[in-house]
Design an enzyme around this catalytic site. Structure first.
Site, PDB file in Angstrom:
ATOM      1  CB  THR A  42      -1.698  -4.041   8.178  1.00 18.80           C
ATOM      2  OG1 THR A  42      -1.616  -3.404   6.905  1.00 18.80           O
ATOM      3  CG2 THR A  42      -2.167  -3.025   9.227  1.00 18.80           C
ATOM      4  N   GLY A  44      -1.101  -7.459   4.879  1.00 16.30           N
ATOM      5  CA  GLY A  44      -1.235  -7.293   3.423  1.00 16.30           C
ATOM      6  C   GLY A  44      -0.356  -6.178   2.894  1.00 16.30           C
ATOM      7  CB  CYS A  45       0.139  -2.709   4.068  1.00 17.91           C
ATOM      8  SG  CYS A  45      -1.617  -2.299   3.949  1.00 17.91           S
ATOM      9  CB  THR A  46       4.022  -6.133   5.770  1.00 16.28           C
ATOM     10  OG1 THR A  46       3.694  -5.217   6.825  1.00 16.28           O
ATOM     11  CG2 THR A  46       5.467  -6.585   5.916  1.00 16.28           C
ATOM     12  N   GLY A  49       4.317  -4.106   0.005  1.00 17.18           N
ATOM     13  CA  GLY A  49       5.539  -3.306  -0.002  1.00 17.18           C
ATOM     14  C   GLY A  49       6.767  -4.174  -0.231  1.00 17.18           C
TER      15      GLY A  49
END
Length: 155
Positions: A42, A44-46, A49
């Protein structure tokens, strides 16, 4: 259970990418960053990370290991890790044991419906396995740099 700063964390073992079993007790002598995120691949998570990936060498220089944790399965994690070239492992917490230990499951609203989801949170653990710092309700921009500085300050 609520964790307090300076508290020695209970040991845990969890499944991670690259066929690894991650045990907190086996990581003693290194600082550890555990960052909880809602879902693989997703935006934000990408981004989050990617920030850890881009500063990973600096974390290594600070004797700090990084692990991302979500409730996604290992296959999803492997794909996400490969696609984003993450140099660190992702832990699958399908049974929510780590989510519960770190109290990151919160009631969230999406499209007017409530569901239990992971509140983006990061924890810094010192070389003795004690909770050194925590960040809750994380906003991605600038966050990883802040975590890195905290890890470097623990030296």
């Amino acid at each position: 259970m609520s964790l307090t700063l300076g508290q020695t964390l209970p040991d845990f073992t969890a499944e991670a990418t690259s066929d690894q079993q991650v045990s907190l007790s086996a990581l003693k002598g290194k600082k550890v960053v555990l960052y909880f995120y809602p879902k693989d691949s997703t935006p934000g998570c990408t981004n989050q990370g990617g920030d850890f990936r881009d500063l990973y060498k600096d974390f290594q220089a600070a004797n700090t290991l990084v692990f991302g944790i979500s409730r996604d399965g290992l296959r999803s994690h492997e794909n996400f890790k490969a696609k984003q070239s993450f140099p660190f492992e992702l832990i699958s917490d399908k049974d929510e044991a780590l989510c519960k230990l770190f109290d990151v499951l919160k009631l969230k609203k999406m499209f007017g419906k409530e569901h239990l989801g992971i509140e983006r949170s990061t924890f810094l653990i010192d070389e003795e396995g004690k909770l050194a710092q925590e960040w809750r309700k994380v906003k991605v921009p600038g966050h990883v740099q802040e975590v890195l500085e905290a890890a470097q300050a623990l030296a």
